[in-house]
Design a protein around this motif. Structure first.
Motif, PDB file in Angstrom:
ATOM      1  N   GLY A 120     -17.654  58.856  -2.730  1.00 30.77           N
ATOM      2  CA  GLY A 120     -18.906  58.565  -2.052  1.00 30.77           C
ATOM      3  C   GLY A 120     -18.684  58.250  -0.577  1.00 30.77           C
ATOM      4  N   THR A 121     -19.719  57.745   0.063  1.00 31.27           N
ATOM      5  CA  THR A 121     -19.647  57.402   1.487  1.00 31.27           C
ATOM      6  C   THR A 121     -20.510  56.169   1.710  1.00 31.27           C
ATOM      7  N   ALA A 269     -15.150  53.294  10.311  1.00 32.95           N
ATOM      8  CA  ALA A 269     -14.336  54.517  10.453  1.00 32.95           C
ATOM      9  C   ALA A 269     -14.769  55.585   9.450  1.00 32.95           C
ATOM     10  N   VAL A 270     -15.007  55.189   8.207  1.00 29.51           N
ATOM     11  CA  VAL A 270     -15.438  56.165   7.191  1.00 29.51           C
ATOM     12  C   VAL A 270     -16.841  56.678   7.512  1.00 29.51           C
ATOM     13  N   ASN A 271     -17.691  55.794   8.019  1.00 32.63           N
ATOM     14  CA  ASN A 271     -19.039  56.219   8.405  1.00 32.63           C
ATOM     15  C   ASN A 271     -18.989  57.243   9.544  1.00 32.63           C
ATOM     16  N   SER A 272     -17.953  57.136  10.398  1.00 36.04           N
ATOM     17  CA  SER A 272     -17.812  58.100  11.493  1.00 36.04           C
ATOM     18  C   SER A 272     -17.522  59.512  10.953  1.00 36.04           C
ATOM     19  N   LEU A 273     -16.895  59.586   9.783  1.00 37.61           N
ATOM     20  CA  LEU A 273     -16.670  60.896   9.141  1.00 37.61           C
ATOM     21  C   LEU A 273     -18.006  61.548   8.796  1.00 37.61           C
ATOM     22  N   ALA A 274     -18.914  60.719   8.259  1.00 34.05           N
ATOM     23  CA  ALA A 274     -20.233  61.229   7.875  1.00 34.05           C
ATOM     24  C   ALA A 274     -20.992  61.757   9.095  1.00 34.05           C
ATOM     25  N   LYS A 275     -20.675  61.195  10.259  1.00 34.83           N
ATOM     26  CA  LYS A 275     -21.318  61.643  11.501  1.00 34.83           C
ATOM     27  C   LYS A 275     -20.610  62.859  12.097  1.00 34.83           C
ATOM     28  N   GLY A 276     -19.507  63.269  11.447  1.00 36.79           N
ATOM     29  CA  GLY A 276     -18.785  64.443  11.926  1.00 36.79           C
ATOM     30  C   GLY A 276     -17.819  64.162  13.065  1.00 36.79           C
ATOM     31  N   GLY A 309     -10.316  63.865   5.777  1.00 37.30           N
ATOM     32  CA  GLY A 309     -11.477  62.966   5.714  1.00 37.30           C
ATOM     33  C   GLY A 309     -11.523  62.253   4.385  1.00 37.30           C
ATOM     34  N   PHE A 310     -10.865  61.069   4.322  1.00 41.17           N
ATOM     35  CA  PHE A 310     -10.683  60.339   3.061  1.00 41.17           C
ATOM     36  C   PHE A 310     -11.624  59.136   3.065  1.00 41.17           C
ATOM     37  N   THR A 311     -12.660  59.188   2.227  1.00 40.49           N
ATOM     38  CA  THR A 311     -13.735  58.183   2.320  1.00 40.49           C
ATOM     39  C   THR A 311     -13.464  56.896   1.535  1.00 40.49           C
ATOM     40  N   LYS A 312     -12.372  56.807   0.824  1.00 39.98           N
ATOM     41  CA  LYS A 312     -12.112  55.678  -0.087  1.00 39.98           C
ATOM     42  C   LYS A 312     -12.170  54.298   0.584  1.00 39.98           C
TER      43      LYS A 312
END
Length: 386
Positions: A120-121, A269-276, A309-312
Motif C-alpha cells: 500500500g501507500t 519519503a514514501v509519499n514522495s513516490l506517490a507524487k512521482g 520504489g519500495f513503499t513498506k
C-alpha cells in the motif's frame, strides 16, 4: 480409520509444509537492498545531488514462474474449515505478490506498482500524522546518549549481553550492503549490523529492544509451531511486526521524539513516490525543505527508492499506532509474539492454538512486562495521532 478432523488437519499440514518449502527462498528485504549504497552515496554527494544513483541488486537464484505455478496448485479446497481455507488463500495471494516484487526489483515503475500491491501507500491521514510529529522539537538528540561512538564490532557485545535473558541463540554478522543500521534476517536467524555505522548509546538501547526483543523473538517463536506459516509470515505481517518493535522501544522508555520524527520522515519519503518524485527530489525534500542532515536524508531516500520504489517504510508509524491502540484497549500482546503474524488475524491465531496447530508464545518481549515510558511528549503524540 481416520476421523474427519484428522483428514482436514493432515491436508492442512501437507499444504502448509508444501508452501513452507516454496517460500523459504523468498526474503524480499535481503534482495531489495542495493549492493552499492556507499559507492553511489559518494557519487551522488560529489555531483552536488544532481546525478541519480544507479543501484545494483543481488542475483535472484530461483525460477520465479515455477514458484508462482506451484503456489497456485495447492489444494486448499481440501481444507474444510472455511476460516482456515480463506486464510491460506490470502497467504497464496500474498506470496505471489512478493514474488512479483522480487521479479521486478530494479525495474522502476513495475517494481513500484508491485510494491503498492503488497504494502500500500500512505493515506492523507498517515501524511497528516507524519507532519504533526514533525512540528515537535527533538531536543533529546542533543543529549550525550545520541553521540555516535561504537563501531559494529563493539556494538555486538551489547546485543550479546541483552540476549542472555532469552533461551535462544543466533548469529551476528556485519554488512556494508544494508540501508538500515541493523536488521534481523528471519531466514538465516541472524542479526546483521551495518559495518559503516557508528552506534550511539540510544541506538543500542533502541535496537536491542526492537531487533532482538521483537524481531528475533518472533523469529524464534515462529519456528515452534506445527504450522510453518508462523515462521514465514502472515499477510501484512510487516506492519504489525514493525509496530510491535517500535512499541517495545516505547515500553522500554527508549522511544524519543527524534525517533518518531525519523519514522515520520519515512512516511514523507514514501509519499514522495506517490507524487512521482525522483530520488534526488525526495532527497531535496528531506534535506532542504525539512532541514534533515544529508546523511540521514540519503539513507531514508535509499530506503524509499530501492528496487524502484519500495513503499513498506510508511508502515512503521501506522503499525505503531495500531499496536499502541491495541495495547491500550487491554488486548494480549503475547498473541502477536507467536511469530510473523498480523493484527488482522488474531482470531485465526487463537483458532490455530485451540486446534493444536500452534502454541502460545514461548519467548516474551522483555519490554512488555511493564510500561516504563517516562517521555510525556511521546505519550502525548501517540495519544493524538489520528
Amino acid at each position: 480409520m481416520k476421523t474427519h478432523n484428522t483428514v482436514t488437519s493432515n491436508s492442512l499440514l501437507d499444504i502448509d509444509k508444501s508452501i513452507d518449502a516454496l517460500v523459504k527462498q523468498i526474503e524480499l528485504l535481503s534482495l531489495v537492498n542495493p549492493t552499492n549504497i556507499e559507492a553511489e552515496k559518494t557519487r551522488f554527494f560529489s555531483s552536488k545531488y544532481l546525478i541519480e544513483p544507479v543501484f545494483k541488486y543481488p542475483e535472484i537464484n530461483f525460477d520465479k514462474f515455477k514458484l508462482h505455478r506451484k503456489l497456485f496448485t495447492q489444494k486448499i479446497e481440501c481444507i474444510e474449515n472455511n476460516e482456515i481455507k480463506n486464510f491460506y488463500e490470502d497467504i497464496i495471494y500474498t506470496y505471489s505478490g512478493l514474488i512479483q516484487c522480487i521479479e521486478t526489483i530494479g525495474n522502476g515503475k513495475k517494481f513500484y506498482y508491485n510494491s503498492l500491491h503488497c504494502f500500500g501507500t500512505p493515506t492523507e491521514i498517515d501524511v497528516e500524522n507524519a507532519k504533526y510529529i514533525l512540528h515537535f522539537k527533538d531536543t533529546d538528540k542533543d543529549s550525550p546518549a545520541f553521540v555516535p561512538k561504537y563501531n559494529a564490532k563493539e556494538a555486538e557485545s551489547f546485543f550479546k549481553t541483552y540476549s542472555k535473558q532469552y533461551d535462544f541463540s543466533y548469529h551476528i554478522k556485519q554488512s556494508d550492503k544494508i540501508s538500515a543500521i541493523a536488521m534481523v534476517s528471519n531466514h538465516e536467524k541472524s542479526l546483521v549490523l551495518n559495518s559503516n555505522h557508528l552506534y550511539s548509546d540510544n541506538e543500542i538501547a533502541v535496537l536491542t529492544n526492537h531487533e532482538i526483543g521483537v524481531h528475533m523473538v518472533t523469529t524464534m517463536n515462529g519456528l515452534l509451531h506445527p504450522l510453518k506459516i508462523f515462521s514465514h509470515g502472515f499477510p501484512n505481517n510487516e506492519e504489525t511486526q514493525e509496530g510491535l518493535a517500535v512499541f517495545a522501544e516505547y515500553m522500554s522508555d527508549n522511544l524519543t521524539v527524534t525517533r518518531l520524527k525519523e519514522l515520520a520522515y519515512r512516511v514523507i519519503a514514501v509519499n514522495s513516490l506517490a507524487k512521482g518524485y525522483s530520488f534526488s527530489k525526495t532527497f531535496s525534500l528531506l534535506h532542504n525543505q525539512y532541514d534533515l542532515d544529508r546523511e540521514t536524508a540519503y539513507y531514508i531516500s535509499v530506503r524509499a527508492h530501492r528496487g524502484g520504489g519500495f513503499t513498506k517504510d510508511y508502515l512503521y508509524l501506522t503499525g505503531l499506532k495500531k499496536v499502541y491502540d491495541y495495547y491500550r484497549s487491554g488486548n494480549d500482546l503475547n498473541l502477536l509474539l507467536t511469530g510473523k503474524v498480523s493484527l488482522e488475524y488474531t482470531k485465526e491465531i487463537q483458532l490455530f492454538i485451540d486446534k493444536g496447530l500452534a502454541v502460545p508464545a514461548k519467548y516474551i518481549t522483555d519490554a512488555y512486562a511493564e510500561n516504563s515510558n517516562t517521555n510525556k511528549t511521546v505519550d502525548f503524540i501517540l495519544k493524538n495521532l489520528k
